[in-house]
Design a protein around this motif. Structure first.
Motif, short mmCIF file in Angstrom:
data_model
loop_
_atom_site.label_atom_id
_atom_site.label_comp_id
_atom_site.label_asym_id
_atom_site.label_seq_id
_atom_site.Cartn_x
_atom_site.Cartn_y
_atom_site.Cartn_z
N LEU A 1 1.85 23.50 -7.69
CA LEU A 1 3.05 22.65 -8.16
C LEU A 1 3.99 22.34 -7.54
O LEU A 1 4.84 21.34 -7.66
N ALA A 2 4.31 23.37 -6.78
CA ALA A 2 5.31 23.56 -5.80
C ALA A 2 5.20 22.37 -4.81
O ALA A 2 6.16 21.97 -4.12
N ARG A 3 3.69 22.00 -4.49
CA ARG A 3 3.77 21.03 -3.48
C ARG A 3 3.79 19.65 -3.76
O ARG A 3 3.82 18.54 -3.25
N ILE A 4 3.87 19.34 -5.11
CA ILE A 4 4.25 18.15 -5.72
C ILE A 4 5.76 17.65 -5.48
O ILE A 4 6.49 18.42 -5.59
N HIS A 5 5.71 16.38 -5.64
CA HIS A 5 7.25 15.87 -5.13
C HIS A 5 8.05 16.23 -6.41
O HIS A 5 7.46 16.08 -7.58
N PRO A 6 9.33 16.79 -6.39
CA PRO A 6 9.91 17.21 -7.50
C PRO A 6 10.27 16.22 -8.51
O PRO A 6 10.32 16.51 -9.72
N ASP A 7 10.26 14.89 -8.20
CA ASP A 7 10.37 13.78 -9.47
C ASP A 7 9.10 13.74 -10.19
O ASP A 7 9.06 13.20 -11.31
N ASP A 8 8.06 14.00 -9.51
CA ASP A 8 6.53 14.03 -10.29
C ASP A 8 6.12 15.21 -10.98
O ASP A 8 5.32 15.17 -11.70
N ALA A 9 6.59 16.26 -10.45
CA ALA A 9 6.06 17.69 -11.00
C ALA A 9 6.46 17.89 -12.35
O ALA A 9 5.40 18.16 -12.98
N PHE B 1 -3.50 9.77 -14.04
CA PHE B 1 -1.96 10.21 -13.90
C PHE B 1 -2.02 9.87 -12.24
O PHE B 1 -2.79 9.95 -11.63
N GLU B 2 -0.66 9.71 -11.85
CA GLU B 2 -0.19 9.65 -10.37
C GLU B 2 0.90 10.44 -10.12
O GLU B 2 1.58 10.80 -10.88
N PHE B 3 0.83 10.86 -9.10
CA PHE B 3 1.84 11.72 -8.35
C PHE B 3 1.98 11.84 -6.87
O PHE B 3 0.94 11.28 -6.29
N ARG B 4 3.02 12.34 -6.31
CA ARG B 4 3.21 12.37 -4.92
C ARG B 4 2.93 13.79 -4.48
O ARG B 4 3.52 14.80 -4.97
N VAL B 5 2.37 14.07 -3.07
CA VAL B 5 2.32 15.50 -2.52
C VAL B 5 2.84 15.37 -1.10
O VAL B 5 2.93 14.37 -0.57
N LYS B 6 3.71 16.36 -1.25
CA LYS B 6 4.59 16.66 0.12
C LYS B 6 3.45 17.41 1.09
O LYS B 6 2.65 18.42 0.66
N ASP B 7 3.42 16.79 2.33
CA ASP B 7 2.46 17.29 3.28
C ASP B 7 3.23 17.15 4.66
O ASP B 7 4.36 16.69 4.79
N SER B 8 2.55 17.51 5.86
CA SER B 8 3.24 17.59 7.15
C SER B 8 3.54 16.22 7.61
O SER B 8 4.41 15.63 8.26
N ASP B 9 2.46 15.25 7.23
CA ASP B 9 2.93 13.71 7.46
C ASP B 9 3.86 13.12 6.55
O ASP B 9 4.16 11.81 6.91
#
Length: 877
Positions: free
Chosen positions: A423-431, A451-459
């Motif tokens: 869950l920590a990898r999910i965008h704070p607005d979507d978590a 459902f839809e969400f954003r994931v934070k990665d190196s890119d």
């Protein structure tokens, strides 16, 4: 007495009617870890799992006509572990016909049972994953032309409930008629290229409405290159929502346990020469025993396995210990069967090797089952790769998240992380939203299908779309959540681009409405004043000048819009010629001098080399410079500074226009060349324009093979625009052509002018304009009136093109007979594209004016006409 079972490497025992053991071979003793003396007299129930006792008793009860029976049981090993065995029971009868004693031979099938359980677990997980993905899977058998499909696909194709297969023609017939030919063509191309494919088409449903379907598949060919099957997935993309689906490939599963061992018994001497000990060898191979004896058995082994098996047997002879060999062996029906040979050495009392005893068992079903598992897993993996689906599993007992690896023969957890870490990898607005969705689903609720969400990665960030389902245990308790995820980052970016484009379009329409209303308001006021009493005659000139300015302003707005459209469509052709840069700059400065003076601004021009040349279109170069200078004076306050300088090197000429105006913000600077792009527009900035000026300038500069850049330190710090054009050197042929129009021809005192327009106001005002210059006019409001005015003998005919009865092209042909030169024909029209001018020329027109007519150009044309005029030429005005 010779007892082969004594040396058989399998579990063998004999029990009396009451169940007490009377005999067991050494292999059984070693397995149980009990000496033979201690084993004799003990009941067989002590060594069989208590849950399997009833199965053995049932097998014994069923021995009626035949005294043979098989049953799967768990036997207790010396290490206190129960292992699965297939127990072959054979009973004998006493003199009264009752069962006397029973002989049991147990074959270890524990590993096979374990492999089957692993397969079933993997199967359930993959089926659950595909059900979570809500896709329809299919497999085309190109030999039988039969399509096997899942229930979701059958529903998608409007087949009756329960349909698991159909003919390929039935599938293709459900494609919408207008998509059928492209569908078959794309499919043929994909199969010809022998690679994965994907395309969309429309289904013409029988019981449901038409729907769009996306199909992803992969062909499979045999060793000869013949297409054998095509498999893949399909999902409904009509509303970008996948229906609940489960992937089901209806193929026969191989039985994990063999009904009969079919064991072939053999012995070998100390040198390894085989001696078959029963007729089963001949029944299996169809060859006499003497051909199999010694080393002849190697001839019946598959050629690819023969050398490897021979070396393995020789190694076992050297080591002198038990061994197991697996290879393919020829059967009498011409088929090679996978067999497993187990051998045990026999030593004498002095430790010398005397001979070998062994069995050879057909284990083909086991290997075929393993191959089927691997092939099935491979097909499912390829289908997931084609659908670009990621499978995740959340174990609710530990709240740990597992990601499946796609690409291996058997899916395995690639990574296991805690739910909090994931869950920590999910965008704070979507978590928070995603967390609520998961916890509601874990509680047994139905929070929604997707459902839809954003994931934070190196890119950066990636958008994911997913669907999930809750899997329960046999007692109904929540067990795990299985979901599928699809990367929709590209689609989201496109949505943002479309949203931004729509916003800019709305802003542009608002600006266009504002810009068009600005000149309409004073025009309406001026007309109202002219309609009042005659005392306003002293102000008529001022009102007319006001109306002229506003009409010119509206004309510039429309011209800019048409210019952008023409350049965008590639309908503008440059008429290039050598031009002095200094002359072009001074003419542009002269054109905006009035605006500079009215705003009390200061402009400085610096052209150090007056002989610098470029090859350009005179009109377009003037348009470029005037447009940039207009922006500079509009956004520079009173008493502000504007500078124009020219710099040149060996290859390029740079025209730099700088001002001390409002400047451009950093967020707007990258967008200044985009169509309809503007800075913040307030109520007091009425001269902001439509946001198409710099876009038009950039396209014109690029047509001249040049570049344009805009720089600004920030709001309130001014703007610098640099236009770079390829330099034309002195050794290249050129001529100094002025930017102003050439001198007119000798004038004629008065002309007879025929004005034809179905708009009475337009016709009357145009006639009044000609009469103000001393010309004689005749007005016709239709083509019939114009043709009836032959006695007028007009020198010039001003014709509207869009006449209701006979259009202006046909009227032109009728007014001037073939070969005649009078009257001179002038088109007055709202159609100004290149093809419109060509059509006017072919109809006989000499000049072409676009509404609203440039009054000065028209009067200049009339004043320059002589009795001799060039024929067959159409002029752009």
């Amino acid at each position: 007495m010779y007892d082969p079972a004594h040396f058989l490497p399998s579990f063998v025992w004999r029990a009396a009617r009451d169940g007490f053991i009377q005999y067991a071979n050494p292999w059984a003793c070693r397995y149980l870890g009990i000496e033979l003396d201690e084993l004799i007299g003990r009941h067989w129930r002590e060594f069989i799992h208590h849950q399997d006792e009833e199965c053995v008793l049932n097998a014994l009860r069923q021995m009626r006509d035949t005294l043979l029976s098989n049953v799967d049981v768990r036997l207790l090993r010396v290490d206190h572990e129960f292992r699965w065995h297939t127990l072959h029971l054979q009973a004998t009868r006493d003199q009264e016909g009752r069962i006397a004693d029973t002989v049991g031979v147990a074959i270890d099938i524990h590993e096979c049972r374990h492999a089957w359980e692993l397969y079933e677990a993997s199967e359930r997980r993959l089926q659950a994953a595909f059900a979570g993905a809500r896709m329809g899977a299919w497999e085309w058998d190109m030999t039988t032309r039969v399509v096997r499909m899942t229930a979701q696909l059958a529903e998608m194709y409007s087949f009756p409930p329960g349909t698991e297969s159909a003919m390929l023609s039935e599938i293709w017939d459900r494609v919408a008629p207008e998509h059928r030919e492209p569908f078959q063509r794309k499919l043929a191309e994909a199969l010809h290229e022998r690679g994965p494919f994907e395309f969309d088409f429309v289904l013409d449903g029988v019981a449901t409405s038409r729907r769009w379907v996306r199909m992803r598949g992969n062909p499979e060919y045999d060793a000869r290159g013949v297409l054998t099957r095509v498999y893949g997935v399909s999902f409904d993309i009509s509303d970008h929502r996948a229906d609940e689906e489960r992937l089901s490939l209806s193929e026969r599963r191989y039985r994990a346990l063999v009904e009969s061992t079919g064991a072939l018994i053999w012995s070998a001497d100390a040198n390894g020469e085989i001696h078959p000990s029963s007729g089963d060898w001949q029944n299996f191979t169809g060859a006499p025993r003497d051909r199999l004896s010694r080393w002849g058995w190697l001839d019946f082994i598959h050629p690819d396995d023969r050398e490897q098996t021979r070396k393995a047997w020789l190694a076992a002879l050297r080591q002198g210990g038990p061994c197991t060999l697996t290879f393919r062996m020829y059967r009498r029906d011409g088929v090679f069967r996978m067999v497993q040979a187990q051998a045990a050495p026999l030593y004498d009392e002095r430790g010398n090797l005397q001979e070998w005893f062994g069995t050879t068992t057909d284990v083909t079903p086991r290997y075929e089952a393993q191959a089927a598992i691997e092939a099935r897993s491979l097909r499912l993996t390829v289908a997931m790769q084609a659908a670009k689906i990621h499978i995740v599993s959340l174990e609710l007992a530990t709240w740990s998240l597992m990601f499946e690896i796609v690409g291996k023969q058997r899916p395995e957890p690639a990574e296991t992380v805690t739910y909090e870490a994931a869950l920590a990898r999910i965008h704070p607005d979507d978590a928070p939203t995603l967390d609520r969705y998961v916890r509601r689903l874990a509680a047994g609720d139905a929070p929604g299908e997707q459902f839809e969400f954003r994931v934070k990665d190196s890119d950066g960030e990636r958008w994911m779309q997913g669907s999930a389902l809750l899997q329960r245990s046999n007692d109904g308790k929540p067990l795990r959540i299985i979901g599928s995820l699809i990367d929709i980052t590209e689609r989201k970016h496109m949505e943002l681009v479309l949203r931004e484009s729509g916003r800019r379009k709305d802003e542009f329409l608002a600006m266009l409405a504002h810009e068009l209303r600005n000149p309409l308001a004073p025009l309406r006021t001026a007309i109202a004043l002219l309609q009042k009493d005659e005392t306003l005659s002293t102000r008529t000139d001022d009102l007319i000048e006001l109306m002229r300015r506003q009409v010119e302003h509206m004309t510039r707005i429309v011209d800019d819009l048409l210019e952008v459209s023409r350049i965008t469509q590639g309908r503008i052709a440059l008429k290039t010629e050598p031009i002095l840069v200094g002359t072009a700059v001074y003419h542009a400065v002269e054109a905006i001098a009035g605006m500079v003076e009215s705003r009390k601004q200061h402009i400085q021009v610096d052209v150090p080399d007056a002989t610098t040349w470029v090859c350009a279109d005179v009109t377009r170069l003037s348009q470029i410079l005037v447009n940039v200078l207009n922006n500079a004076t509009k956004y520079t306050p009173e008493q502000g500074q504007i500078s124009v300088s020219v710099e040149a090197d060996q290859d390029w000429v740079s025209i730099v226009i700088a001002d001390t105006g409002t400047g451009i913000s950093a967020d707007l600077l990258p967008k200044v060349f985009e169509l309809f792009s503007q800075g913040e527009r307030t109520l007091d900035r009425s001269n902001g324009g439509l946001g198409i000026g710099l876009s038009l300038v950039k396209k014109l500069v690029e047509m001249h093979k040049g570049t344009i850049t805009v720089q600004s330190p920030g709001p309130g710090l001014g703007t610098t625009v640099t236009v770079r054009l390829p330099r034309l050197h002195h050794h290249e042929r050129h001529s100094a052509m002025a930017l102003t129009d050439g001198s007119g021809l000798e004038t004629q005192a008065a002309l007879r002018v025929l004005v034809v327009d179905d708009n009475r106001d337009a016709a009357d005002s145009l006639a009044m304009l000609c009469e103000s210059e001393g010309h004689v006019t005749r007005v016709a409001y239709s083509s019939e009136e114009a043709l009836a005015a032959t006695q007028f003998d007009a020198d010039v005919a001003l014709l509207d093109i869009g006449l209701p009865d006979i259009d202006g092209y046909e009227l032109a042909r009728r007014l001037r007979r073939k070969g005649a030169s009078a009257p001179l024909l002038v088109a007055i029209t709202g159609y100004g594209q290149a093809e419109d001018r060509l059509r006017a020329q072919s109809a006989g027109f000499d000049y072409h004016f676009v509404k609203p007519v440039n009054v000065e150009s028209l009067l200049k044309l009339l004043s320059s006409l002589t009795t001799e005029r060039p024929a067959g030429r159409i002029a752009e005005q």
